[in-house]
Write a protein that holds these residues in place. Structure first.
Motif, PDB file in Angstrom:
ATOM      1  N   LYS A 151      -5.247  10.951   0.807  1.00  0.00           N
ATOM      2  CA  LYS A 151      -6.516  10.088   0.910  1.00  0.00           C
ATOM      3  C   LYS A 151      -6.794   9.085   1.714  1.00  0.00           C
ATOM      4  O   LYS A 151      -8.379   9.206   2.088  1.00  0.00           O
ATOM      5  N   ASN A 152      -5.903   8.089   1.974  1.00  0.00           N
ATOM      6  CA  ASN A 152      -5.737   7.317   2.622  1.00  0.00           C
ATOM      7  C   ASN A 152      -5.593   7.923   4.268  1.00  0.00           C
ATOM      8  O   ASN A 152      -6.370   6.306   4.821  1.00  0.00           O
ATOM      9  N   LYS A 153      -5.068   8.959   4.475  1.00  0.00           N
ATOM     10  CA  LYS A 153      -4.522   9.057   5.788  1.00  0.00           C
ATOM     11  C   LYS A 153      -6.075   8.699   6.597  1.00  0.00           C
ATOM     12  O   LYS A 153      -6.758   8.182   8.164  1.00  0.00           O
ATOM     13  N   TYR A 170       1.884   5.302   0.198  1.00  0.00           N
ATOM     14  CA  TYR A 170       1.496   6.558   0.672  1.00  0.00           C
ATOM     15  C   TYR A 170       0.148   7.133   0.104  1.00  0.00           C
ATOM     16  O   TYR A 170       1.239   7.810  -0.995  1.00  0.00           O
ATOM     17  N   ASP A 171      -0.355   7.722   0.693  1.00  0.00           N
ATOM     18  CA  ASP A 171      -1.543   8.701  -0.256  1.00  0.00           C
ATOM     19  C   ASP A 171      -1.936   9.236   0.978  1.00  0.00           C
ATOM     20  O   ASP A 171      -2.852   8.973   1.906  1.00  0.00           O
ATOM     21  N   LEU A 224       1.025  -0.885   0.199  1.00  0.00           N
ATOM     22  CA  LEU A 224      -0.196  -0.009  -0.045  1.00  0.00           C
ATOM     23  C   LEU A 224       0.441   1.135  -0.064  1.00  0.00           C
ATOM     24  O   LEU A 224       1.480   1.371   0.952  1.00  0.00           O
ATOM     25  N   ILE A 281      -9.266   6.650   6.267  1.00  0.00           N
ATOM     26  CA  ILE A 281      -9.771   6.090   6.288  1.00  0.00           C
ATOM     27  C   ILE A 281      -8.698   5.276   7.658  1.00  0.00           C
ATOM     28  O   ILE A 281      -9.660   4.226   8.554  1.00  0.00           O
ATOM     29  N   ILE A 282      -7.683   5.081   7.533  1.00  0.00           N
ATOM     30  CA  ILE A 282      -6.833   4.302   7.971  1.00  0.00           C
ATOM     31  C   ILE A 282      -7.241   4.460   9.379  1.00  0.00           C
ATOM     32  O   ILE A 282      -6.921   4.061  10.486  1.00  0.00           O
TER      33      ILE A 282
END
Length: 272
Positions: free
Chosen positions: A77-79, A74-75, A72, A81-82
């Protein structure tokens, strides 16, 4: 002993594997990574070389014939979500009666198998009580031990109120797993330096992987401690003499869903 190898047809000679090896066991020779026989004995098979190789040239014997999934990236946009997933995890204690399928348990364990371990020792093993019948057998064995065999100087007896558990068990209640249809224990060599920490991390991975599949999960403090203290339960779980029962969890299908993330107090931190 290391099983590292390099696919020279793919290798670009970038040296990333040399850079990320935590024990500095790789060197570049003729623009390709090499691990000496002496260094191979020090390798813990951590997989950093494979993980960070941009060309997919670094290989391990354990990966032979397998298609490695992408990491996965780094993005930003995922911050959310995680972070949201971590904050939303709850200790769960109210379960549907239907069992969790062995296939789903194996799927969760497959994810938990990626938990970090000190020196990549990977010493722990999992013991699963996967049916309500096995949970009942655990509880009956615990009741028999508490009534007939538990010593007053047992660490478990000193820490807990055995009489209250005896009454609960006699009345068909479950003081160890809150009526969950399944439980799991992590055991391993009692002399492992990082035993409790490694198992706690692996159990957390299991917990989060279960949550991702809408399986509620909770750490089983009393279940862990009585399994460690009772010779009868150790025998039931097939725990070896040289092993400790480090941690247990119970889990099952949810009956209700959380709708909010409750507040926490300020973080107790000191910056030096």
């Amino acid at each position: 002993m290391s099983t590292f190898s390099c696919n020279e047809d793919l290798c670009s000679g970038c040296g990333t594997c040399v850079f990320v090896c935590p024990k500095h066991l790789l060197t570049l020779e003729d623009r390709h990574p090499v691990m000496s026989e002496e260094n191979a004995d020090k390798c813990t098979e951590c997989g950093q070389c494979v993980a960070f190789c941009p060309e997919g040239a670094a290989e391990q014997e354990i990966s032979e014939g397998k298609t490695l999934g992408p990491s996965l990236a780094y993005d930003i946009k995922n911050k959310a979500i995680i972070d949201g997933a971590l904050k939303s995890r709850r200790s769960y204690r109210t379960f549907a009666k239907r069992p969790v399928s062995p296939a789903l348990i194996e799927e969760i364990l497959e994810v938990a198998n990626w938990a970090p371990s000190g020196r990549n020792a990977r010493f722990l093993r999992w013991i699963v009580l996967s049916t309500p019948a096995k949970i009942r057998e655990f509880n009956q064995t615990a009741l028999n031990w508490l009534v007939n065999e538990a010593s007053e100087d047992s660490a478990f007896i000193k820490h807990y109120n055995p009489q209250s558990m005896i009454e609960l068990l006699k009345n068909g209640k479950d003081p160890f797993f809150c009526g969950a249809p399944a439980a799991i224990f992590l055991v391993g060599d009692k002399n492992q330096r990082w035993g409790e920490i490694d198992c706690a991390i692996a159990a957390t991975y299991f917990n989060l992987a279960a949550e991702a599949r809408n399986i509620g999960c909770c750490f089983a403090g009393r279940g862990t401690n009585i399994a460690q203290a009772s010779p009868a339960l150790r025998q039931l779980l097939e725990v070896q003499d040289n092993e400790s029962v480090y941690i247990g969890l119970f889990f099952g299908h949810k009956t209700v869903q959380a709708h909010h993330v409750p507040a926490r107090g300020p973080v107790p931190v000191t910056f030096l």
